[in-house]
Write a protein that holds these residues in place. Structure first.
Motif, PDB file in Angstrom:
ATOM      1  N   ALA A  12       3.361   7.250 -10.885  1.00 41.22           N
ATOM      2  CA  ALA A  12       2.821   6.093 -10.161  1.00 41.22           C
ATOM      3  C   ALA A  12       1.920   5.258 -11.059  1.00 41.22           C
ATOM      4  O   ALA A  12       1.323   5.768 -12.019  1.00 41.22           O
ATOM      5  N   HIS A  13       1.833   3.970 -10.731  1.00 40.18           N
ATOM      6  CA  HIS A  13       0.914   3.041 -11.411  1.00 40.18           C
ATOM      7  C   HIS A  13       1.182   2.987 -12.922  1.00 40.18           C
ATOM      8  O   HIS A  13       0.269   3.132 -13.728  1.00 40.18           O
ATOM      9  N   ALA A  14       2.453   2.815 -13.260  1.00 37.85           N
ATOM     10  CA  ALA A  14       2.842   2.712 -14.676  1.00 37.85           C
ATOM     11  C   ALA A  14       2.273   3.870 -15.488  1.00 37.85           C
ATOM     12  O   ALA A  14       1.638   3.684 -16.521  1.00 37.85           O
TER      13      ALA A  14
ATOM     14  N   ALA B 138       9.348   0.697  -4.245  1.00 35.72           N
ATOM     15  CA  ALA B 138       9.407   2.141  -4.508  1.00 35.72           C
ATOM     16  C   ALA B 138       8.075   2.863  -4.297  1.00 35.72           C
ATOM     17  O   ALA B 138       7.962   4.063  -4.584  1.00 35.72           O
ATOM     18  N   HIS B 139       7.074   2.144  -3.784  1.00 31.77           N
ATOM     19  CA  HIS B 139       5.776   2.801  -3.561  1.00 31.77           C
ATOM     20  C   HIS B 139       4.999   2.010  -2.510  1.00 31.77           C
ATOM     21  O   HIS B 139       4.346   1.012  -2.828  1.00 31.77           O
ATOM     22  N   ALA B 140       5.102   2.440  -1.259  1.00 33.83           N
ATOM     23  CA  ALA B 140       4.361   1.762  -0.194  1.00 33.83           C
ATOM     24  C   ALA B 140       3.951   2.792   0.862  1.00 33.83           C
ATOM     25  O   ALA B 140       4.627   3.804   1.046  1.00 33.83           O
ATOM     26  N   HIS B 141       2.850   2.504   1.526  1.00 32.50           N
ATOM     27  CA  HIS B 141       2.300   3.430   2.514  1.00 32.50           C
ATOM     28  C   HIS B 141       2.434   2.864   3.926  1.00 32.50           C
ATOM     29  O   HIS B 141       2.190   1.682   4.155  1.00 32.50           O
ATOM     30  N   LEU B 142       2.833   3.730   4.862  1.00 29.68           N
ATOM     31  CA  LEU B 142       2.827   3.401   6.293  1.00 29.68           C
ATOM     32  C   LEU B 142       1.816   4.337   6.949  1.00 29.68           C
ATOM     33  O   LEU B 142       1.695   5.500   6.555  1.00 29.68           O
TER      34      LEU B 142
ATOM     35  N   SER C  42       4.806  -1.930  -4.542  1.00 27.14           N
ATOM     36  CA  SER C  42       3.686  -2.804  -4.152  1.00 27.14           C
ATOM     37  C   SER C  42       2.378  -2.034  -3.982  1.00 27.14           C
ATOM     38  O   SER C  42       1.302  -2.597  -4.110  1.00 27.14           O
ATOM     39  N   ASP C  43       2.499  -0.730  -3.656  1.00 25.15           N
ATOM     40  CA  ASP C  43       1.348   0.052  -3.195  1.00 25.15           C
ATOM     41  C   ASP C  43       0.727  -0.558  -1.928  1.00 25.15           C
ATOM     42  O   ASP C  43      -0.478  -0.422  -1.727  1.00 25.15           O
ATOM     43  N   TYR C  44       1.559  -1.214  -1.100  1.00 27.50           N
ATOM     44  CA  TYR C  44       1.029  -1.672   0.183  1.00 27.50           C
ATOM     45  C   TYR C  44       0.294  -0.515   0.839  1.00 27.50           C
ATOM     46  O   TYR C  44       0.822   0.590   0.843  1.00 27.50           O
TER      47      TYR C  44
HETATM   48 ZN   LIG Z   1      -0.231   4.427  -3.349  1.00 26.88          ZN
END
Ligand SMILES: [Zn+2]
Length: 328
Positions: A197-199, A29-33, A250-252
């Motif tokens: 984001a980030h809990a 639910a949280h990843a960057h491209l 993941s915050d990839y």
């Molecule tokens: Zn992020």
């Protein structure tokens, strides 16, 4: 600069501690491209892939969740003027896969009707706001309303959009100003779905533990787990808001950096592999810093154990909660 690589001890760690915990089908639910140029400045990620397309993401996410089938909610990077280049890229990538969703990087200065038009035209599920869009002053202490403006929340409410918010200020969720702003937006605009984001920026879990009670009972708030490497904030979120409010992220590409974030005093510090002299710090042991994504999964497993979650509840956190949240 640390190398961008998967190491044997990462693989062994996953096999030993996480393989039996992470479900087969997951939703990030949280990843960057991105393309590296979208960051607009040199970063530690310059060691990583360029471009980070959806296909590259799927290869890379195998480092922290090997063998899993992964869909996700993606956004761009480089939260500054010119962000539409990043939005174009994410739009193109996400359009390739119907199981994936995108958020639009949203500068606070944007005309609300232009925002509505952009999100509709690009078929995006929601907005990604960020404090660094604020120019002309330090933004780490900004009020939420300065980078998530009320007119954009109204659009999100009318269009039933999700909004990913990384709040700031020293004590994050424990700050009254942040609590009041979130409660105000969520009550007044129930169609808007807010993802903290980030809990709820619980890098220091005590901040989330202390403040999350202010959001109790709100049904349009979720929290993602991204890049958080301690368990306390996850436990507090499930305990206080409910199991259906926590979504794995993941915050990839942050997940693929090596190190850990720790609470210290009333703040938090990121230790990266190459920012610390590990030998001087830990003469008693050979320190082998893990990928942040693995650290975060271990923290989530600890929370799940302490909360005595069942397998199907763990599956909810890894996928079903996010899919329900994204229904329009
Ligand atoms: Zn992020």
């Amino acid at each position: 600069m640390a190398k961008w690589e998967l190491r044997d001890y990462d693989r062994e760690f996953f096999a030993k501690h996480l393989d039996s915990f992470v479900p087969r089908e997951i939703f990030d639910a949280h990843a960057h491209l991105y393309e590296l140029s979208h960051w607009g400045r040199p970063t530690a990620l310059d060691q990583g892939p360029d471009p980070a397309t959806l296909d590259v993401f799927r290869e890379q996410i195998e480092w922290i969740t090997p063998g899993r089938q992964t869909s996700g909610l993606f956004f761009g990077v480089g939260f500054h003027a010119g962000s539409d280049e990043s939005n174009d890229f994410v739009e193109r990538e996400v359009a390739k896969d119907k199981t994936c969703f995108a958020h639009y990087l949203t500068p606070p200065t944007m005309d609300p009707e232009a925002l509505r038009e952009q999100v509709r035209r690009r078929n995006m599920a929601g907005l990604k706001v960020y404090h660094s869009f604020i120019t002309g002053k330090p933004s780490w202490t900004a009020d939420i309303g300065e980078f998530l403006v009320e007119e954009h929340v109204r659009i999100a409410h009318e269009e039933r959009l999700t909004v990913t918010l990384h709040m700031v200020k020293d004590r994050a969720m424990a700050e009254t100003a942040n609590q009041e702003r979130i409660v105000h937006f969520c009550r007044k605009y129930p169609g808007m779905k807010l993802i903290l984001a980030h809990a709820a920026r619980g890098f220091n879990p005590y901040h989330t533990i202390e403040g999350i009670g202010a959001l109790k009972g709100l049904r349009n708030v979720w929290c993602d787990t991204s890049a958080v490497t301690e368990a306390g904030a996850f436990e507090a979120i499930v305990d206080t808001l409910g199991l259906d409010r926590l979504v794995w992220g993941s915050d990839y590409p942050v997940s693929h950096m090596r190190g850990r974030c720790v609470a210290i005093g009333d703040t938090f510090v990121w230790f990266y592999e190459d920012s610390v002299d590990w030998k001087a710090l830990a003469g008693h042991a050979k320190v082998e810093p893990l990928l942040i994504g693995l650290e975060s999964l271990r923290a989530l497993k600890l929370a799940a154990m302490r909360l005595r979650l069942t397998d199907s509840q763990v599956e909810s956190v890894f996928r079903d909660n996010a899919l329900r949240m994204l229904e329009r």
